[in-house]
Design a protein around this motif. Sequence first.
Motif: not given
Length: 666
Positions: A146, A148, A154-155, A186-188, A247, A430-431, A433, A435-436, A439
């Motif tokens: 995946y 993205q 990222g966020t 990053w994608p694994g 990754n 991942y998936e 962050e 804090t984000v 929020l």
Amino acid sequence: MATVHKINEDLVKERQKCTFNVQELTYLLDGGEEVTKERREFENILRNVKELQDEVPEVYLSHKERYENAVRKTCILQNVRNDFEKKREVLSPRNIFRAGYAVIKDVSPFFLHNGMFVPTIIGQGTPEQQAEWLPKAKAMAIIGTYAQTELGHGTFIRGLETTATYDAKTEEFILNSPKVTSYKWWPGGLGTTVNHCITVAQLYINGKKYGIHPFIVQIRDLETHKPLPGIKVGEIGPKMGFATANNGFLGFQNFRIPRKNMLMKNAQVLKDGTFVKGMNEKLTYGTMVMVRVNIVSDSAFHTAMAATIAVRYAAVRHQSQLKAKEPEVQIIDYLTQQHKLFIAIATSHAFSNTYTWLYQAYLKVVEDLGKQKQDHLPELHALSCCLKATSSRDAGVIVEQCRLACGGHGYMASSNLPIIYGYTTAAITYEGEHTVLLLQTARYLMKAWMSALEGKVLAPSVAYLVDWLKSDKQRWQNTPEVIVKGFQHVAAGKIKDAFDAIQKHVKAGKDYEDAWNLASVQLIKASEAHSRAILCDGYLRETVRTSSSVSPSLAKVLNHLVQLYIVYWTLETAGDLLVYSNIGKDDIAVLKEKYEELLALIRPNAVGLVDAFDISDEILQSTLGSYDGRVYERLMEEAMKSPLNKEPVNQSFHKYLKPFIKKAKL
Ligand SMILES: CC/C=C\C/C=C\C/C=C\C/C=C/C(=O)SCCNC(=O)CCNC(=O)[C@H](O)C(C)(C)COP(=O)(O)OP(=O)(O)OC[C@H]1O[C@@H](n2cnc3c(N)ncnc32)[C@H](O)[C@@H]1OP(=O)(O)O
Ligand SMILES: Cc1cc2nc3c(=O)[nH]c(=O)nc-3n(C[C@H](O)[C@H](O)[C@H](O)COP(=O)(O)OP(=O)(O)OC[C@H]3O[C@@H](n4cnc5c(N)ncnc54)[C@H](O)[C@@H]3O)c2cc1C
């Protein structure tokens, strides 16, 4: 024949003390006897596959060797799984997840295939697209990931830069990565493993931007595995953990894919380039919601792994004397040790219970969406965000606490705690962050608060806001039910404060967005308090529900654990409760005693409780946490596997040390 070793005497005694049936709890945690049996049968098969035993511990392999070994073993695992599933039903996903740890010490380079690639085809593909891709993907004739996140974003996924421009003449999309920041990162499995990926890209038709959409893209030749022309792909290099996850990065240069490769369950692009909007553009984010729900369960398992290692070790380890002239005590008898460890056990139960109801809520939303109903989607999004954030963060803290509880030996790679920490802490980022995501939930909570003020009916998870507005704070009692209400009062109070802070900034002339930013520390605190209230409420409810269907002895232990969890968090957040609820100083003093009583009640069952997680030695891969408790022997055996111990004198002595010492003598 494998040598059978005697079980450590302390562990034998601990197991004799246990007051409940360990097997009964294992069945309960697994979701039924059948699931446990299936899991054990599969793990047993894996245990006997000789090719899966590592001759050299992974930690001594180079980066490249480690990856190659992980691919080799994952292929064997997949074949064993296929054979197993030919004879009976498909293995449950959680059982496959657990078994993976018996094979790959770290994270499998194939993880994203089943974890996100296949689910995205299911969640985002039309029936025709599913018919085309799913059989190949499920059989692993194609392997995917995946893709993205990009180097630059990222966020903020609306800011992704990869473009997919529709060419109506050829009925194709042209993929491009215009800048270095547009590269997928990053994608694994992307590095050197997969041949396909879901690529999330900005859709352009006739020069107009239509937002981000998922595309299924073949990136490597199926025969040679070479990147296809127009594809630049590679591995991103070593990280804090995730050593074998492979990754990768990915860039496109005028790379063409057929129109049918845009996953079109939601929005569509017709042959002539007409864009057809989906029911809700956020449905494109569906795979992330699913994975966030699953992370709650992953967090339960990672916490259980760390708890098993640290509790067994604490039972075996003797250090210091409580009283002069008496033998050194098992470190598990120090109350401070129980304080570090028993919350780890309870936390795992809290997350398992939470996952049970959250997953049901997820399935209900998926079913509703199939009927074009999306009423519960915002609530699920808010719940999955804050529970993913809180469970992964708590799991990270707990795993580190378990490492500290193992003293120096916890720092050994062979304890497996460093690797467990590596993948637990990654989940905080991942998936979505941490804090984000808090929020995102806060955004929902602000709307819920507004609705509560307007007297509207609220969704169940925030209904406590209405109760809070209606009633005076109820008289405090130190019962789990009233304490949970107390957590809801804290959450409601913090939600109100954050809301008022935003309003204050707006009244002072700030834009809403700036006001939001200025209030955002309060917003995340509100979101955390909401998570804690949800976790405690759900855990308590589930425990009450299951207690009626288990033996009285098990019900008693489950009750001790849920009480411990609730009292622990009461004491941790006493300041907040003093501000926002009717709890008094005297109540807190009583709860401190209650907490100590609970530690004492759980003490005889501690080893039984971690045994009930039923995590085999092959999965734990820990010198400190094995079932037989041969801690010191295993530490020595593992040390002897160090390549530095294979020769009496290392060549560096002759090359460097000897001349160095000689020079020093002169
Ligand atoms: C050994 C270890 C074991 C196992 C694991 C091993 C391997 C697995 C490892 C790793 C896999 C990792 C994979 C990944 O990380 S994939 C990439 C994940 N990326 C993210 O999660 C990105 C996070 N960002 C976002 O989700 C969005 O950008 C964000 C939601 C933050 C903002 O989106 P956007 O800007 O479009 O929305 P807003 O303007 O903020 O909100 C608008 C509106 O939309 C609602 N919303 C947002 N998201 C959703 C959703 N998913 N579902 C439903 N609704 C959603 C939001 O609430 C707003 O609503 P409203 O307030 O009503 O306007
Ligand atoms: C081990 C691992 C595996 C991964 N696997 C995959 C994968 O398979 N596929 C994939 O696509 N991606 C993957 N990712 C990427 C991952 O999803 C992102 O790293 C994650 O979503 C965070 O985004 P970011 O890195 O852009 O962080 P950033 O958003 O840059 O965060 C940096 C800081 O800024 C803060 N911040 C950012 N935005 C806001 C805001 N709006 N308000 C307040 N604070 C903010 C954050 O809180 C954080 O403190 C993986 C990441 C890791 C670590």
